[in-house]
Design an enzyme around this catalytic site. Structure first.
Site, PDB file in Angstrom:
ATOM      1  N   GLU A 112       4.940  -0.204 -18.763  1.00 39.61           N
ATOM      2  CA  GLU A 112       6.181   0.326 -18.163  1.00 39.61           C
ATOM      3  C   GLU A 112       7.380  -0.255 -18.901  1.00 39.61           C
ATOM      4  OE1 GLU A 112       6.288   0.162 -13.788  1.00 39.61           O
ATOM      5  OE2 GLU A 112       4.131  -0.091 -13.876  1.00 39.61           O
ATOM      6  N   HIS A 236      16.040   2.634  -9.886  1.00 36.09           N
ATOM      7  CA  HIS A 236      14.937   3.169 -10.700  1.00 36.09           C
ATOM      8  C   HIS A 236      15.444   4.435 -11.369  1.00 36.09           C
ATOM      9  CE1 HIS A 236      11.076   4.665 -11.990  1.00 36.09           C
ATOM     10  NE2 HIS A 236      10.500   3.550 -11.575  1.00 36.09           N
ATOM     11  N   ARG A 281      14.907  -1.137 -17.098  1.00 34.22           N
ATOM     12  CA  ARG A 281      15.449  -0.113 -16.187  1.00 34.22           C
ATOM     13  C   ARG A 281      16.955  -0.037 -16.112  1.00 34.22           C
ATOM     14  NH1 ARG A 281      11.196  -0.839 -11.388  1.00 34.22           N
ATOM     15  NH2 ARG A 281       9.531  -0.003 -12.679  1.00 34.22           N
ATOM     16  N   HIS A 342      16.288   0.950  -5.769  1.00 33.28           N
ATOM     17  CA  HIS A 342      14.831   0.772  -5.796  1.00 33.28           C
ATOM     18  C   HIS A 342      14.382  -0.634  -5.414  1.00 33.28           C
ATOM     19  CE1 HIS A 342      10.744   1.447  -7.208  1.00 33.28           C
ATOM     20  NE2 HIS A 342      10.832   0.445  -8.053  1.00 33.28           N
ATOM     21  N   ARG A 377      14.671  -7.128 -12.550  1.00 31.71           N
ATOM     22  CA  ARG A 377      13.224  -7.378 -12.475  1.00 31.71           C
ATOM     23  C   ARG A 377      12.470  -6.569 -13.531  1.00 31.71           C
ATOM     24  NH1 ARG A 377       8.993  -4.379  -9.646  1.00 31.71           N
ATOM     25  NH2 ARG A 377      10.653  -2.913  -9.204  1.00 31.71           N
TER      26      ARG A 377
HETATM   27  P1  FAD Z   1       7.126  -4.482   2.145  1.00 32.54           P
HETATM   28  O1  FAD Z   1       5.843  -3.999   1.605  1.00 32.54           O
HETATM   29  O2  FAD Z   1       8.290  -3.579   2.022  1.00 32.54           O
HETATM   30  O3  FAD Z   1       6.866  -4.825   3.679  1.00 32.54           O
HETATM   31  C1  FAD Z   1       7.924  -5.204   4.529  1.00 32.54           C
HETATM   32  C2  FAD Z   1       7.386  -5.224   5.944  1.00 32.54           C
HETATM   33  O4  FAD Z   1       8.323  -5.823   6.820  1.00 32.54           O
HETATM   34  C3  FAD Z   1       7.089  -3.842   6.517  1.00 32.54           C
HETATM   35  O5  FAD Z   1       5.859  -3.916   7.211  1.00 32.54           O
HETATM   36  C4  FAD Z   1       8.231  -3.616   7.506  1.00 32.54           C
HETATM   37  O6  FAD Z   1       7.950  -2.728   8.553  1.00 32.54           O
HETATM   38  C5  FAD Z   1       8.438  -5.039   7.996  1.00 32.54           C
HETATM   39  N1  FAD Z   1       9.737  -5.336   8.590  1.00 32.54           N
HETATM   40  C6  FAD Z   1      10.979  -5.245   8.031  1.00 32.54           C
HETATM   41  N2  FAD Z   1      11.917  -5.652   8.914  1.00 32.54           N
HETATM   42  C7  FAD Z   1      11.266  -6.016  10.045  1.00 32.54           C
HETATM   43  C8  FAD Z   1      11.675  -6.509  11.306  1.00 32.54           C
HETATM   44  N3  FAD Z   1      12.977  -6.696  11.613  1.00 32.54           N
HETATM   45  N4  FAD Z   1      10.738  -6.781  12.240  1.00 32.54           N
HETATM   46  C9  FAD Z   1       9.415  -6.562  11.986  1.00 32.54           C
HETATM   47  N5  FAD Z   1       8.972  -6.081  10.800  1.00 32.54           N
HETATM   48  C10 FAD Z   1       9.882  -5.816   9.847  1.00 32.54           C
HETATM   49  N6  FAD Z   1       6.375  -3.185  -7.506  1.00 32.54           N
HETATM   50  C11 FAD Z   1       5.426  -3.462  -8.421  1.00 32.54           C
HETATM   51  O7  FAD Z   1       5.195  -4.615  -8.758  1.00 32.54           O
HETATM   52  N7  FAD Z   1       4.715  -2.442  -8.978  1.00 32.54           N
HETATM   53  C12 FAD Z   1       4.917  -1.142  -8.669  1.00 32.54           C
HETATM   54  O8  FAD Z   1       4.238  -0.265  -9.182  1.00 32.54           O
HETATM   55  C13 FAD Z   1       5.918  -0.832  -7.727  1.00 32.54           C
HETATM   56  N8  FAD Z   1       6.190   0.454  -7.415  1.00 32.54           N
HETATM   57  C14 FAD Z   1       7.110   0.708  -6.438  1.00 32.54           C
HETATM   58  C15 FAD Z   1       7.345   2.030  -6.067  1.00 32.54           C
HETATM   59  C16 FAD Z   1       8.247   2.306  -5.054  1.00 32.54           C
HETATM   60  C17 FAD Z   1       8.514   3.741  -4.678  1.00 32.54           C
HETATM   61  C18 FAD Z   1       8.919   1.259  -4.399  1.00 32.54           C
HETATM   62  C19 FAD Z   1       9.889   1.545  -3.311  1.00 32.54           C
HETATM   63  C20 FAD Z   1       8.712  -0.054  -4.784  1.00 32.54           C
HETATM   64  C21 FAD Z   1       7.809  -0.336  -5.804  1.00 32.54           C
HETATM   65  N9  FAD Z   1       7.568  -1.641  -6.198  1.00 32.54           N
HETATM   66  C22 FAD Z   1       6.614  -1.904  -7.139  1.00 32.54           C
HETATM   67  C23 FAD Z   1       8.168  -2.761  -5.476  1.00 32.54           C
HETATM   68  C24 FAD Z   1       7.131  -3.321  -4.497  1.00 32.54           C
HETATM   69  O9  FAD Z   1       6.417  -2.260  -3.909  1.00 32.54           O
HETATM   70  C25 FAD Z   1       7.755  -4.155  -3.392  1.00 32.54           C
HETATM   71  O10 FAD Z   1       8.686  -5.057  -3.911  1.00 32.54           O
HETATM   72  C26 FAD Z   1       6.701  -4.943  -2.639  1.00 32.54           C
HETATM   73  O11 FAD Z   1       5.657  -4.109  -2.219  1.00 32.54           O
HETATM   74  C27 FAD Z   1       7.336  -5.641  -1.450  1.00 32.54           C
HETATM   75  O12 FAD Z   1       6.328  -6.197  -0.631  1.00 32.54           O
HETATM   76  P2  FAD Z   1       6.794  -6.986   0.658  1.00 32.54           P
HETATM   77  O13 FAD Z   1       5.555  -7.455   1.313  1.00 32.54           O
HETATM   78  O14 FAD Z   1       7.810  -7.988   0.284  1.00 32.54           O
HETATM   79  O15 FAD Z   1       7.563  -5.905   1.550  1.00 32.54           O
HETATM   80  C1  SIN Z   2       7.044   2.451 -11.100  1.00 29.19           C
HETATM   81  O1  SIN Z   2       5.859   2.756 -10.971  1.00 29.19           O
HETATM   82  O2  SIN Z   2       7.809   3.003 -11.906  1.00 29.19           O
HETATM   83  C2  SIN Z   2       7.613   1.355 -10.241  1.00 29.19           C
HETATM   84  C3  SIN Z   2       7.148   0.064 -10.748  1.00 29.19           C
HETATM   85  C4  SIN Z   2       7.978  -1.053 -10.201  1.00 29.19           C
HETATM   86  O3  SIN Z   2       8.957  -0.837  -9.507  1.00 29.19           O
HETATM   87  O4  SIN Z   2       7.630  -2.199 -10.516  1.00 29.19           O
END
Ligand code: FAD
Ligand code: SIN
Length: 542
Positions: A112, A236, A281, A342, A377
């Site tokens: 990527e 993004h 990005r 993003h 990032r």
């Molecule tokens: P999340 O998975 O967002 O989970 C947060 C949790 O907290 C959820 O369950 C939510 O309901 C809960 N929550 C929030 N507020 C509260 C509250 N007040 N009370 C109770 N619960 C709450 N990163 C990569 O490394 N590779 C990728 O390919 C990639 N692709 C992506 C594609 C997209 C479309 C997006 C949006 C992001 C992508 N990212 C990618 C980034 C990555 O997905 C996230 O940074 C990562 O998954 C975050 O994980 P997390 O556990 O911190 O939060």
């Molecule tokens: C993507 O698949 O382009 C998202 C990857 C990322 O946010 O790390």
């Protein structure tokens, strides 16, 4: 009063990794504000980056991360987190995540933006969903883990909140709204773990899940924790542009396989970087923004037609099928795309063991700022960070649990004389006002004038939102709106404090980059504005 050793807020990747490890030592309660799958983890497409190829690969992954981070990464954090990458991926593999493999059985590796080498493990184009499915089923089967859906944390409970010295405070749990019964109750815990994800919903256009309203950042800030580098919002470059598509991303991995960007007229996009379409990005998103503004266009085009129809269907099934639902056959025609908010590179300041400023409160995943991402990032480093730091925070939590005393009796939630809202339309209007204003004034390209206007408007919006918060019976909408507005204010404050352009923060009035890179730290206990250059990942305690 509900009570457990470990209270986890959120059910994404950081949460699940933490819970599965902490549960070996004591009972865990997970509260999550919607359904367990809702969150950014389930949306992740491209994959998880890890240096699996020995010393040279590790060093080049470090250099790619530092270079994408535009001088602001904490190099010690980068080295430490990436060094744990191979073991973290091996744990996911052992947990049954069905990573895509080449014919010889080795991991298939994608590429990527900003990566000079192939090093991204993936499950076709639905990596996050596949990881979350495996971990969630392990969590559901675990006898010591209780998972409560539709439970929204409202605020952290802080013993000694009146102390001006954060060292004298301790987090002892959170007030949680059960959205079905509409009751708010105290949930006590020896250790509370924030895993609430990102802030994409602060902007009108975003790739993020609806949950990404910055609740964890807002709650930690109100509890006395410092937040860092919030001006670095990653846009993004390629989200689907279609009137009926809300938040669908077209993975950068497609450009890793040879897809490319053009203007609507079909001219290759001018991207001022030697890596061209695979530049970091910030550079690609700005190039698209510039091209769209120059031509008055609403999108640019992403071409995958030359990759071969069967290869596209096999490697990118989710993207293929989703676009087809919008009548776009990506094997034959280009995809209209636009940049959208993003990823939040900043967050609650933590050390490399997940400790925040507040005793008893740990954080990991997108809500946190470890210093790994700097000013931008590197793609696919966030699933890695959530996996590594979720596990480390669990180890820290187990230590902390042994050090802190029992949870005191907690006061019930006091709803005062709150009434049911008379005009919910006003609450909806404020959601739109904040998000539109952030998109227009605090977006990909910023100016001092627009940031100043944003600060003034936001003060007005925040005052009315605070009044609704105290006057009306709380529901999730209002809780999220209040958090969203506070996070917007912190982003603006941080952006105004930075008088240079670096990584994702581009200000036309300060286009140059300073020789020395310093983080932006906002402390709730020192209301004298954001300070660029205050100590970064310095002293913390849990
Ligand atoms: P999340 O998975 O967002 O989970 C947060 C949790 O907290 C959820 O369950 C939510 O309901 C809960 N929550 C929030 N507020 C509260 C509250 N007040 N009370 C109770 N619960 C709450 N990163 C990569 O490394 N590779 C990728 O390919 C990639 N692709 C992506 C594609 C997209 C479309 C997006 C949006 C992001 C992508 N990212 C990618 C980034 C990555 O997905 C996230 O940074 C990562 O998954 C975050 O994980 P997390 O556990 O911190 O939060
Ligand atoms: C993507 O698949 O382009 C998202 C990857 C990322 O946010 O790390």
């Amino acid at each position: 009063m509900y009570s457990s050793d470990f209270l986890v807020i959120g059910s994404g990747l950081a949460s699940l990794v933490f819970a599965l490890r902490a549960a070996d030592e004591g009972p865990v309660t997970i509260v999550t504000k919607r359904q367990p799958f809702d969150g950014n983890t389930g949306y992740a497409q491209g994959g998880i980056a890890a240096p699996l190829g020995g010393d040279a690969d590790f060093e080049s992954h470090v250099q790619d991360t530092l270079s994408a981070g535009a001088g602001l990464c904490d190099e010690a954090a980068v080295r430490s987190i990436l060094a744990d990458g191979p073991a973290a991926v091996a744990r996911l593999d052992a947990a049954g995540v069905p990573f895509s493999r080449d014919g010889d059985g080795s991991f298939a590796l994608g590429r990527e933006g900003g990566h000079t080498h192939r090093r991204i493990l993936h499950v076709k184009d639905h990596t996050g969903r596949a990881i979350q499915e495996q971990l969630l089923s392990a969590v559901r089967a675990h006898p010591r883990i209780q998972l409560l859906a539709d439970h929204c944390a409202v605020d952290l409970i802080v013993e000694g909140r009146e102390e001006s010295d954060v060292e004298k405070r301790r987090c002892v749990g959170a007030y949680v709204l059960d959205s079905r019964s509409r009751k708010i109750e105290p949930y006590g815990a020896r250790v509370t773990f924030l895993a609430t994800g990102g802030t994409g919903k602060v902007y009108r256009y975003t790739s993020n899940s609806d949950i990404a309203t910055g609740d964890g950042i807002a709650m930690a800030y109100r509890a006395g924790c410092r937040v860092q580098n919030l001006e670095f919002v990653q846009f993004h470059p390629t989200c689907l542009y279609h009137p009926d598509a809300k938040d669908f991303l077209i993975s950068e991995a497609v450009r890793g396989e040879g897809a490319f960007l053009t203007t609507l007229e079909g001219d290759r996009l001018e991207i001022p970087h030697p890596m061209g379409d695979l530049a970091p990005r910030d550079i690609v998103a700005r190039a698209i923004d510039r091209a769209m503004k120059r031509q008055g266009a609403r999108s640019v085009l992403l071409h995958m037609e030359e990759l071969g129809a069967s290869r596209v269907r096999e490697r990118f099934p989710t993207i293929y099928e989703t676009c087809l639902r919008y009548a776009i056959d990506i094997t034959r025609e280009p995809i209209p795309v636009v940049p959208a908010a993003h990823y939040q590179c900043g967050g609650v300041l933590t050390d490399l063991a997940g400790r925040t400023d507040l005793r008893g409160l740990l954080a990991a995943g997108e809500v946190s700022c470890t210093g790994l991402h700097g000013a931008n990032r590197l793609a696919s480093n966030s699933l890695l960070e959530a996996t590594v730091m979720g596990a480390r925070a669990a180890t820290t939590a187990i230590e902390v649990r042994g050090e802190v005393g029992a949870v005191p009796e907690l006061e019930p939630w006091d709803s005062g004389s709150a009434e049911l809202p008379r005009e919910t339309v006003l609450i909806d209007a404020h959601w739109d006002l904040v998000r539109t204003m952030m998109w227009e004034f605090v977006g990909i390209v910023r100016t001092d004038h627009r940031l100043g206007l944003a600060a003034r408007y936001l003060e007005i919006f925040r005052n009315s939102i605070e009044a609704y918060y105290w006057d009306f019976v709380l529901d999730q909408d209002l809780i999220e709106l209040r958090n969203l507005a506070l996070v917007a204010e912190l982003i603006i404050q941080s952006a105004r404090a930075r008088k240079e352009s670096r990584g994702l923060h581009y200000n036309e009035d300060h286009p140059e980059t300073d020789a020395v890179a310093l983080p932006t730290v906002v402390s709730p206990l020192e209301p004298a504005q954001a300070a660029v250059g205050a100590p970064g990942n310095g002293s913390h305690r849990a």
